[in-house]
Design a protein around this motif. Structure first.
Motif, short mmCIF file in Angstrom:
data_model
loop_
_atom_site.label_atom_id
_atom_site.label_comp_id
_atom_site.label_asym_id
_atom_site.label_seq_id
_atom_site.Cartn_x
_atom_site.Cartn_y
_atom_site.Cartn_z
N PRO A 155 0.84 -1.20 0.00
CA PRO A 155 0.00 0.00 0.00
C PRO A 155 0.87 1.25 0.00
CG PRO A 155 0.09 -0.96 2.19
CD PRO A 155 0.77 -1.92 1.29
N PRO A 156 0.37 2.37 -0.57
CA PRO A 156 1.17 3.59 -0.57
C PRO A 156 1.38 4.10 0.85
CG PRO A 156 -1.09 4.04 -1.27
CD PRO A 156 -0.95 2.54 -1.19
N VAL A 157 2.53 4.75 1.09
CA VAL A 157 2.78 5.31 2.41
C VAL A 157 1.77 6.43 2.67
CG1 VAL A 157 5.22 4.73 2.39
CG2 VAL A 157 4.49 6.91 1.45
N VAL A 158 1.48 6.69 3.93
CA VAL A 158 0.40 7.62 4.27
C VAL A 158 0.73 9.05 3.91
CG1 VAL A 158 -0.52 6.18 6.11
CG2 VAL A 158 1.27 7.85 6.64
N LEU A 176 11.24 13.04 7.85
CA LEU A 176 9.93 12.37 7.94
C LEU A 176 9.77 11.66 9.28
CD1 LEU A 176 9.67 10.88 4.33
CD2 LEU A 176 8.23 12.69 5.30
N THR A 177 10.83 11.07 9.77
CA THR A 177 10.78 10.41 11.07
C THR A 177 10.50 11.41 12.18
OG1 THR A 177 12.30 8.68 10.33
CG2 THR A 177 12.09 9.00 12.71
N ALA A 178 11.12 12.60 12.08
CA ALA A 178 10.92 13.63 13.10
C ALA A 178 9.51 14.19 13.06
CB ALA A 178 11.94 14.75 12.92
N LEU A 179 8.97 14.42 11.87
CA LEU A 179 7.63 15.00 11.74
C LEU A 179 6.55 13.94 11.92
CD1 LEU A 179 5.81 17.45 11.05
CD2 LEU A 179 6.03 16.79 8.63
N HIS A 180 6.81 12.75 11.39
CA HIS A 180 5.85 11.65 11.41
C HIS A 180 4.50 12.10 10.83
CE1 HIS A 180 4.72 7.63 12.47
NE2 HIS A 180 3.67 8.04 13.16
N PRO A 181 4.49 12.54 9.56
CA PRO A 181 3.22 13.00 8.97
C PRO A 181 2.23 11.86 8.82
CG PRO A 181 4.93 12.82 7.30
CD PRO A 181 5.60 12.58 8.61
N GLY A 182 0.97 12.14 9.14
CA GLY A 182 -0.06 11.12 9.04
C GLY A 182 -0.79 11.13 7.72
N VAL A 239 -0.81 13.30 3.44
CA VAL A 239 -0.23 14.29 2.54
C VAL A 239 -0.63 15.71 2.96
CG1 VAL A 239 -2.12 14.26 0.86
CG2 VAL A 239 0.18 14.85 0.10
N ILE A 240 -1.74 15.83 3.67
CA ILE A 240 -2.15 17.14 4.19
C ILE A 240 -1.12 17.65 5.21
CG2 ILE A 240 -3.93 18.41 5.44
CD1 ILE A 240 -4.74 17.54 2.63
N ASP A 241 -0.62 16.76 6.04
CA ASP A 241 0.42 17.14 7.00
C ASP A 241 1.67 17.63 6.28
OD1 ASP A 241 -1.25 16.41 9.05
OD2 ASP A 241 -0.29 14.47 9.41
N VAL A 242 2.00 17.00 5.17
CA VAL A 242 3.16 17.41 4.37
C VAL A 242 2.94 18.82 3.84
CG1 VAL A 242 4.43 16.98 2.23
CG2 VAL A 242 3.82 15.07 3.74
N ARG A 243 1.76 19.06 3.28
CA ARG A 243 1.49 20.39 2.71
C ARG A 243 1.45 21.48 3.77
NH1 ARG A 243 -2.38 17.35 -0.75
NH2 ARG A 243 -1.44 17.25 -2.83
N ASN A 244 0.98 21.14 4.95
CA ASN A 244 0.83 22.14 6.01
C ASN A 244 2.10 22.35 6.82
OD1 ASN A 244 -1.83 22.70 5.38
ND2 ASN A 244 -2.65 21.19 6.81
N HIS A 245 3.13 21.53 6.58
CA HIS A 245 4.38 21.71 7.30
C HIS A 245 5.03 23.03 6.88
CE1 HIS A 245 7.70 20.59 9.74
NE2 HIS A 245 8.55 20.46 8.74
N ASP A 246 5.85 23.59 7.73
CA ASP A 246 6.41 24.91 7.47
C ASP A 246 7.77 24.88 6.78
OD1 ASP A 246 7.93 23.92 9.51
OD2 ASP A 246 7.53 25.54 10.94
N ALA A 247 8.14 23.74 6.22
CA ALA A 247 9.42 23.65 5.53
C ALA A 247 9.39 22.48 4.54
CB ALA A 247 10.57 23.45 6.52
N THR A 248 10.33 22.50 3.62
CA THR A 248 10.49 21.39 2.69
C THR A 248 10.96 20.15 3.44
OG1 THR A 248 11.09 22.92 0.92
CG2 THR A 248 11.70 20.63 0.63
#
Length: 402
Positions: free
Chosen positions: A8-11, A284-290, A292-301
């Motif tokens: 399955p694709p990663v979350v 990614l380990t530090a942020l642990h996004p749940g 793709v929305i978490d990725v977009r809303n993060h404050d850095a690349t």
């Protein structure tokens, strides 16, 4: 999991089954995901084919082995897919963005972009990212139901935002757009199809962006060596490359210069890919996004070089800027190329009948800005070769771009 079943694709990656869809509704394909269809549409577009005869650094007739926009784009796609695979991202979306990222570039590389920006300065200027968006949403005309390629929201977002947000949450331009605002080709489009310019793009888009940097650095070194603008030993002024050269020399003490340069490029690409993978996994380990929305809303690349590799990459770019992009041999040709673009733009403005029939206005009255933008669209779509042929047709003397 049963044998043969796909993981399955990663979350935190984009899932084509959860796409925000297309601006114009279409029935889904029975055999291809939405992102695969996007990729196929880019490959089959006229704009993609024209990249074959558009300049990367050297104009098209300087040699068969120098990069063109097309070969550069394919190399970006190869690096991007390798990173996407390692990170568990959607490879089809990543490939789409890698293949589409340069569709808006005009002939003659950055020289053509500078000239067109100057010609259009009173009408919003020229930006190749904005032009890529125009290509895939307006200028490609292959389908009976709509203009453009009708790509998914995720592909359009990645084309526009692969280098990061264009505005902050208050709507103020940021980064490279702070001084001159969001390019008109983007601002007009998002007025009726919101691409959320304030957020970061997906990881797939971020991968395509960093793959572009890796390809530029490594393959411009390769072309610069081939052109004799510098030597492998000259590159030893860059500490990382000095280390790589030492390993190559120890391993192959009598290697000729051509193979030595090729081995350097391969080792550099491998190092940069591994560095990006390691740094991205760490983030990614530090942020642990749940999601793709978490990725977009993060404050850095999140897809990035490490601090050490980032410094090295900046040093490589500085070296190439001095020893290649601003080399008098390259600059002389590019000054003439800029003149060709400026001449063509002025001629079409003064003599609109010189444009091909399909590029004449078809819908009645047109204001000055619309006319200038239409001429800009026509020139931006030209290959180097076609621009030179048009200049020869319209003028008594054309620069010899050699």
């Amino acid at each position: 999991m049963s044998v043969g079943m796909a993981a399955p694709p990663v979350v935190y990656g984009c899932d084509p089954g959860q796409s925000r869809g297309r601006r114009f509704n279409e029935p889904p394909s029975l055999r291809r995901s939405d992102f695969r269809r996007d990729c196929d549409r880019v490959i089959h577009s006229n704009a993609f084919r024209r990249l074959k005869h558009k300049t990367q650094v050297f104009v098209f007739h300087e040699g068969d082995h120098y990069r063109t926009r097309l070969t550069h784009t394919l190399e970006v796609a190869q690096i991007a897919r390798a990173l996407a695979r390692q990170l568990g991202l959607d490879e089809d979306l990543t490939e789409t963005l890698a293949l589409a990222h340069d569709l808006g570039h005009p002939p003659f590389g950055h020289a053509g972009e500078r000239a067109l920006d100057e010609c259009l300065r009173g009408h919003g200027g020229f930006d190749h990212n904005a032009q890529s968006l125009r290509v895939v949403t307006l200028l490609e005309r292959r389908y009976p139901q709509f203009d453009g390629l009708n790509l998914t929201w995720e592909s359009l977002e990645g084309i526009v935002k692969h280098n990061g947000p264009l505005i902050d949450r208050n709507g103020e331009p940021v980064g490279r757009y702070r001084d001159h605002g969001v390019p008109v080709g983007i601002s007009e489009y998002v007025a009726y199809h919101d691409l959320e310019l304030w957020s970061y793009a997906s990881l797939e888009a971020q991968v395509a962006a960093v793959a572009d940097d890796i390809a530029y650095d490594a393959h411009d070194i390769d072309d610069g060596l081939r052109a004799g603008l510098f030597t492998v030993d000259d590159l030893g002024a860059i500490p990382l490359i000095a280390d790589i050269n030492a390993v190559i020399t120890a391993r192959y003490p009598v290697l000729d210069e051509t193979r030595r340069g090729a081995e350097l490029v391969r080792e550099l690409i491998s190092y940069l890919i591994e560095d990006v993978f390691s740094e991205t996994r760490k983030r990614l380990t530090a942020l642990h996004p749940g999601s793709v929305i978490d990725v977009r809303n993060h404050d850095a690349t999140l897809v990035s070089f490490s601090t050490e590799a980032e410094k090295t990459e900046a040093t490589i770019k500085a070296f190439l800027k001095t020893r290649m992009y601003r080399h008098e041999r390259v600059m002389s040709v590019m000054r003439d190329a800029e003149a060709v673009v400026r001449d063509l733009f002025a001629r079409y403005q003064a003599e609109p009948g010189d444009l091909p029939a399909e590029w004449l206005p078809h819908h009645g009255e047109e204001d000055e800005a619309g006319r200038a933008r239409r001429i800009g669209d026509f020139i931006a779509g030209m290959t180097d070769r076609y621009a030179i042929i048009e200049h020869q047709r319209l003028f008594d003397s054309t620069p010899d771009l050699r």
